[in-house]
Design a protein around this motif. Structure first.
Motif, short mmCIF file in Angstrom:
data_model
loop_
_atom_site.label_atom_id
_atom_site.label_comp_id
_atom_site.label_asym_id
_atom_site.label_seq_id
_atom_site.Cartn_x
_atom_site.Cartn_y
_atom_site.Cartn_z
N THR A 97 0.83 -1.21 0.00
CA THR A 97 0.00 0.00 0.00
C THR A 97 0.86 1.26 0.00
N THR A 98 1.92 1.24 0.80
CA THR A 98 2.84 2.39 0.86
C THR A 98 3.55 2.58 -0.47
N SER A 99 4.01 1.49 -1.05
CA SER A 99 4.72 1.56 -2.33
C SER A 99 3.82 2.11 -3.44
N THR A 100 2.57 1.66 -3.47
CA THR A 100 1.62 2.14 -4.48
C THR A 100 1.33 3.62 -4.30
N MET A 101 1.20 4.03 -3.05
CA MET A 101 0.94 5.44 -2.77
C MET A 101 2.14 6.30 -3.18
N VAL A 102 3.34 5.81 -2.93
CA VAL A 102 4.54 6.53 -3.33
C VAL A 102 4.59 6.67 -4.85
N HIS A 103 4.21 5.62 -5.54
CA HIS A 103 4.21 5.64 -7.01
C HIS A 103 3.28 6.74 -7.56
N GLU A 104 2.08 6.84 -6.97
CA GLU A 104 1.12 7.84 -7.43
C GLU A 104 1.57 9.26 -7.09
N ARG A 140 4.26 14.49 -8.29
CA ARG A 140 5.46 15.33 -8.21
C ARG A 140 5.83 15.86 -9.60
N GLY A 141 5.83 14.96 -10.58
CA GLY A 141 6.16 15.38 -11.94
C GLY A 141 5.17 16.37 -12.51
N ALA A 142 3.87 16.11 -12.27
CA ALA A 142 2.84 17.02 -12.77
C ALA A 142 2.93 18.38 -12.09
N THR A 143 3.29 18.37 -10.82
CA THR A 143 3.45 19.62 -10.08
C THR A 143 4.59 20.45 -10.65
N GLY A 144 5.69 19.77 -10.98
CA GLY A 144 6.83 20.46 -11.57
C GLY A 144 6.48 21.13 -12.88
N VAL A 145 5.72 20.43 -13.73
CA VAL A 145 5.32 21.02 -15.02
C VAL A 145 4.39 22.21 -14.80
N PHE A 146 3.44 22.04 -13.89
CA PHE A 146 2.48 23.11 -13.59
C PHE A 146 3.18 24.36 -13.09
N LEU A 147 4.08 24.19 -12.13
CA LEU A 147 4.79 25.35 -11.58
C LEU A 147 5.76 25.93 -12.60
N THR A 149 8.30 27.92 -5.21
CA THR A 149 9.13 27.75 -6.40
C THR A 149 8.99 26.31 -6.92
N VAL A 150 9.52 26.12 -8.11
CA VAL A 150 9.49 24.76 -8.68
C VAL A 150 10.27 23.81 -7.78
N ALA A 151 11.42 24.24 -7.31
CA ALA A 151 12.26 23.40 -6.45
C ALA A 151 11.53 23.02 -5.17
N ALA A 152 10.87 24.00 -4.56
CA ALA A 152 10.13 23.73 -3.32
C ALA A 152 8.90 22.88 -3.60
N GLY A 153 8.30 23.11 -4.76
CA GLY A 153 7.09 22.37 -5.12
C GLY A 153 7.34 20.89 -5.25
N ILE A 154 8.43 20.53 -5.92
CA ILE A 154 8.74 19.11 -6.08
C ILE A 154 9.56 18.58 -4.90
N GLY A 155 10.20 19.48 -4.17
CA GLY A 155 11.02 19.08 -3.03
C GLY A 155 10.21 18.42 -1.92
N TYR A 156 8.98 18.89 -1.74
CA TYR A 156 8.12 18.28 -0.73
C TYR A 156 7.93 16.80 -1.02
#
Length: 199
Positions: A78-85, A90-97, A165-172
């Protein structure tokens, strides 16, 4: 030369043992045929009952261990699947920002919905998971990861407001995944310990 007291104790001990055996033999001879047969059956039967009790106890411990292994495996999956999603989020957030909110808004919203399904499954599993049985280090690591995950709502709001910022956005998400992967590592250690205990 033997000490008189030791010799006396030895003689007395032998005498008492002989007296006990003689008394036991007399009692046995005094028994009827049915009583002797019952005694002959009762002695091995008692041994079988003791052996059966030990076997049942061992099987019970094995069943409990298998239950623990199942729950640990379920938590790891369950944890692994959640991390995958959330990694995809994370990637979508980077593109958006990166586009300052001009693109990928719908895709980000859709991915967040997928992430939320996995997060809900993770939280439901934790609600019935007893981390304390695996030690304080496990409890601490799981709490750190869960607290980090609980901050995702506030982080998303900051992303939507373009206040990070983009860095902070994906850094989380990077930080979240580090602590979640640490939990998976601790699950593997706990599972190995449980498996070793029932060998």
């Amino acid at each position: 030369a033997s000490h008189p007291d030791k010799m006396t104790r030895s003689v007395c001990s032998g005498t008492l043992m002989c007296s006990w055996r003689c008394a036991a033999m007399k009692s046995l001879h005094a028994l009827g045929i049915r009583q002797k047969l019952a005694l002959m059956v009762a002695v091995p039967l008692l041994g079988l009952l003791v052996l059966a009790g030990a076997t049942v106890l061992q099987l019970r411990q094995q069943v409990q261990a298998m239950d623990q292994l199942y729950v640990l495996a379920e938590l790891a999956t369950t944890t692994s699947t959640m991390v995958h999603e959330t990694q995809k989020e994370r990637g979508a957030t980077g593109v958006f920002l990166g586009s300052k909110g001009a693109t990928f808004k719908a895709e980000l919203a859709a991915q967040r919905a997928d992430s939320d399904k996995r997060i809900a499954a993770y939280n439901q599993l934790l609600a019935r998971f007893d981390a304390s049985r695996y030690g304080p280090e496990f409890v601490s690591g799981l709490k750190i990861a869960t607290d980090k995950l609980a901050a995702i709502k506030a982080h998303r709001q900051a992303v939507d407001a373009l206040s990070v910022t983009v860095a902070a956005g994906i850094g989380y998400y990077t930080e979240l995944h580090v602590v979640m992967l640490d939990v998976i590592g601790q699950i593997a250690v706990a599972g190995a310990a449980v498996g070793y205990a029932v060998q």
